[in-house]
Design an enzyme around this catalytic site. Structure first.
Site, mmCIF file in Angstrom:
data_model
loop_
_atom_site.group_PDB
_atom_site.id
_atom_site.type_symbol
_atom_site.label_atom_id
_atom_site.label_comp_id
_atom_site.label_asym_id
_atom_site.label_seq_id
_atom_site.Cartn_x
_atom_site.Cartn_y
_atom_site.Cartn_z
ATOM 1 N N GLU A 1 4.557 -4.662 7.188
ATOM 2 C CA GLU A 1 3.717 -3.699 7.920
ATOM 3 C C GLU A 1 4.185 -3.492 9.351
ATOM 4 O O GLU A 1 4.166 -2.391 9.882
ATOM 5 C CB GLU A 1 2.244 -4.174 7.933
ATOM 6 C CG GLU A 1 1.528 -4.073 6.598
ATOM 7 C CD GLU A 1 1.661 -5.326 5.739
ATOM 8 O OE1 GLU A 1 2.560 -6.162 5.994
ATOM 9 O OE2 GLU A 1 0.860 -5.471 4.800
ATOM 10 N N ALA B 1 0.862 -1.182 0.000
ATOM 11 C CA ALA B 1 0.000 0.000 0.000
ATOM 12 C C ALA B 1 0.898 1.231 0.000
ATOM 13 O O ALA B 1 2.033 1.181 0.499
ATOM 14 C CB ALA B 1 -0.887 -0.016 1.233
ATOM 15 N N GLU C 1 -0.391 -9.584 -0.392
ATOM 16 C CA GLU C 1 -1.797 -9.894 -0.101
ATOM 17 C C GLU C 1 -2.641 -9.979 -1.377
ATOM 18 O O GLU C 1 -3.559 -10.797 -1.464
ATOM 19 C CB GLU C 1 -2.357 -8.863 0.882
ATOM 20 C CG GLU C 1 -1.719 -9.023 2.264
ATOM 21 C CD GLU C 1 -2.073 -7.897 3.217
ATOM 22 O OE1 GLU C 1 -1.748 -6.725 2.897
ATOM 23 O OE2 GLU C 1 -2.682 -8.166 4.267
ATOM 24 N N GLY D 1 0.657 -5.182 0.966
ATOM 25 C CA GLY D 1 -0.534 -5.356 0.126
ATOM 26 C C GLY D 1 -0.224 -6.052 -1.190
ATOM 27 O O GLY D 1 -1.108 -6.676 -1.787
HETATM 28 C C1 HXC Z 1 4.883 4.527 -1.367
HETATM 29 C C2 HXC Z 1 6.761 3.572 -2.309
HETATM 30 C C3 HXC Z 1 6.455 2.328 -1.707
HETATM 31 C C4 HXC Z 1 5.266 2.244 -0.919
HETATM 32 C C5 HXC Z 1 8.271 2.110 -2.834
HETATM 33 N N1 HXC Z 1 7.883 3.381 -2.983
HETATM 34 N N2 HXC Z 1 7.402 1.448 -2.041
HETATM 35 N N3 HXC Z 1 5.986 4.648 -2.139
HETATM 36 N N4 HXC Z 1 4.530 3.370 -0.770
HETATM 37 N N5 HXC Z 1 4.861 1.104 -0.346
HETATM 38 C C6 HXC Z 1 8.561 4.436 -3.747
HETATM 39 C C7 HXC Z 1 9.778 4.974 -3.009
HETATM 40 O O1 HXC Z 1 9.396 5.951 -2.056
HETATM 41 C C8 HXC Z 1 10.576 5.568 -4.167
HETATM 42 O O2 HXC Z 1 10.004 6.800 -4.529
HETATM 43 C C9 HXC Z 1 10.302 4.592 -5.308
HETATM 44 O O3 HXC Z 1 9.095 3.911 -4.954
HETATM 45 C C10 HXC Z 1 11.401 3.566 -5.470
HETATM 46 O O4 HXC Z 1 11.593 2.930 -4.212
HETATM 47 P P1 HXC Z 1 13.038 2.789 -3.534
HETATM 48 O O5 HXC Z 1 12.795 2.588 -2.096
HETATM 49 O O6 HXC Z 1 13.934 3.905 -3.923
HETATM 50 O O7 HXC Z 1 13.554 1.448 -4.241
HETATM 51 P P2 HXC Z 1 14.520 0.346 -3.613
HETATM 52 O O8 HXC Z 1 15.675 0.974 -2.918
HETATM 53 O O9 HXC Z 1 14.788 -0.594 -4.744
HETATM 54 O O10 HXC Z 1 13.667 -0.410 -2.483
HETATM 55 C C11 HXC Z 1 12.516 -1.134 -2.868
HETATM 56 C C12 HXC Z 1 11.670 -1.546 -1.612
HETATM 57 C C13 HXC Z 1 11.381 -0.273 -0.785
HETATM 58 C C14 HXC Z 1 12.478 -2.536 -0.774
HETATM 59 C C15 HXC Z 1 10.401 -2.198 -2.130
HETATM 60 O O11 HXC Z 1 10.837 0.722 -1.661
HETATM 61 C C16 HXC Z 1 10.402 -0.500 0.312
HETATM 62 O O12 HXC Z 1 10.766 -1.022 1.372
HETATM 63 N N6 HXC Z 1 9.133 -0.107 0.110
HETATM 64 C C17 HXC Z 1 8.114 -0.194 1.136
HETATM 65 C C18 HXC Z 1 7.615 -1.619 1.287
HETATM 66 C C19 HXC Z 1 6.550 -1.737 2.353
HETATM 67 O O13 HXC Z 1 6.828 -1.467 3.547
HETATM 68 N N7 HXC Z 1 5.355 -2.166 1.964
HETATM 69 C C20 HXC Z 1 4.247 -2.369 2.888
HETATM 70 C C21 HXC Z 1 3.379 -1.174 2.902
HETATM 71 S S1 HXC Z 1 2.060 -1.333 4.074
HETATM 72 P P3 HXC Z 1 10.921 8.121 -4.689
HETATM 73 O O14 HXC Z 1 9.908 9.178 -4.982
HETATM 74 O O15 HXC Z 1 11.655 8.295 -3.413
HETATM 75 O O16 HXC Z 1 11.798 7.789 -5.842
HETATM 76 C C22 HXC Z 1 0.898 -2.246 3.306
HETATM 77 C C23 HXC Z 1 -0.397 -2.411 4.063
HETATM 78 C C24 HXC Z 1 -1.381 -3.220 3.287
HETATM 79 O O17 HXC Z 1 1.071 -2.709 2.256
HETATM 80 C C25 HXC Z 1 -2.721 -3.160 3.915
HETATM 81 C C26 HXC Z 1 -3.717 -2.469 3.043
HETATM 82 C C27 HXC Z 1 -5.137 -2.604 3.499
#
Ligand code: HXC
Length: 256
Positions: free
Chosen positions: A130, A64, A110, A107
């Site tokens: 998360e 998400a 999921e 997500g």
């Molecule tokens: C918003 C995101 C994002 C996310 C990546 N980006 N994941 N933006 N939400 N979940 C964006 C980054 O901010 C960045 O934007 C660009 O995508 C590239 O990401 P990087 O981090 O620079 O790439 P990298 O170093 O290769 O790392 C990849 C990654 C990391 C390991 C996937 O991005 C990451 O840890 N993302 C978050 C993963 C996460 O925690 N997901 C769970 C979310 S909670 P900019 O603008 O800086 O270039 C969830 C809840 C679900 O999913 C429940 C719903 C009901």
């Protein structure tokens, strides 16, 4: 943010691609609305028999959209039901194959768990991070993981935020096959073609019966399967399938 294209040998496979490369396909509200609309369109359109859901080679979906969620308060997610329509995928009656390359986190994992079959590219990474950002899975992670893998693996993934590679995910039973990254979508479409050769009506019946295994006791599930099996005897496709076998010819399905 979503592209829908028609593919497969008989042009009856819907290829739905998450396409928000600037954020690794992070699931924002707009993307999820578009995904839901496209899924419902394909569900209604009889010319599509199977769906393949994929992302890019780098990311299926990185979860998400954390930047969008960061602004939300309790009332936004509870009273205003921020995540309305995010689970449309789990209500689709046609078979859905996830073709997961790269990051499928939060997500993203999921969404894959809502699909019927998960194929992974060698670079696929699954996980529920998360916990590391102060929240918990909200699209089924804590419920579907323990149904599809062991409790120990489910707890480990959801409590630690550790990631699982494609091969490990296959060993744990989350993924059925792993392919080289560039072959993944093609292989998923080939599987979709094999499914699409069968009667769409009976395919839906199998999906319904199998899914009941996750929702009922064994006895209720067996009873449901028996009733669905019996109901196929009221269909033209069951008659056609058995006649075609006896007559040594290919069946012609009418979905009736
Ligand atoms: C918003 C995101 C994002 C996310 C990546 N980006 N994941 N933006 N939400 N979940 C964006 C980054 O901010 C960045 O934007 C660009 O995508 C590239 O990401 P990087 O981090 O620079 O790439 P990298 O170093 O290769 O790392 C990849 C990654 C990391 C390991 C996937 O991005 C990451 O840890 N993302 C978050 C993963 C996460 O925690 N997901 C769970 C979310 S909670 P900019 O603008 O800086 O270039 C969830 C809840 C679900 O999913 C429940 C719903 C009901």
């Amino acid at each position: 943010m979503i592209t829908l294209s028609r593919t497969g040998a008989a042009e009856n496979v819907a290829l739905i691609t998450l396409n928000r490369p600037s954020a690794l396909n992070a699931l924002c509200r707009e993307l999820m609305l578009e995904l839901s609309e496209n899924l419902l369109k394909v569900e209604k359109d009889q010319s599509y028999h199977v769906i393949v859901l994929t992302g890019s080679e780098k990311a299926f979906a990185a979860g998400a959209d954390i930047k969008e969620m960061a602004k939300l308060e309790f009332a936004d997610v509870f009273e205003n039901d921020y995540f309305t329509n995010w689970d449309t995928l789990s209500h689709i009656t046609k078979p859905v194959i996830a073709a997961v390359n790269g990051f499928a986190l939060g997500g993203g994992t999921e969404l894959a768990l809502m699909c019927d079959i998960v194929y992974a590219g060698e670079n696929a990474i699954f996980g529920q991070p998360e916990i590391t950002i102060g929240t918990i899975p909200g699209l089924g992670g804590t419920q579907r993981w323990p149904r599809y893998v062991s409790k120990s693996v489910a707890m480990e993934i959801c409590l630690s935020g550790d990631r699982l590679g494609a091969q490990e995910a296959k060993e744990d039973g989350l993924v059925s096959k792993v392919f080289p990254v560039q072959q993944l979508v093609g292989e998923a479409v080939l599987l979709a073609d094999r499914i699409a050769k069968n009667s769409p009506l009976i395919v839906k019946t199998v999906k319904r019966s199998l899914n009941s295994a996750y929702q009922t006791s064994l006895n209720q599930g067996l009873e449901m399967e028996k009733q669905l099996f019996q109901s196929t005897f009221a269909t033209n496709d069951r008659r056609e399938g058995m006649s075609a076998f006896a007559e040594k010819r290919a069946p012609k399905w009418t979905s009736s």
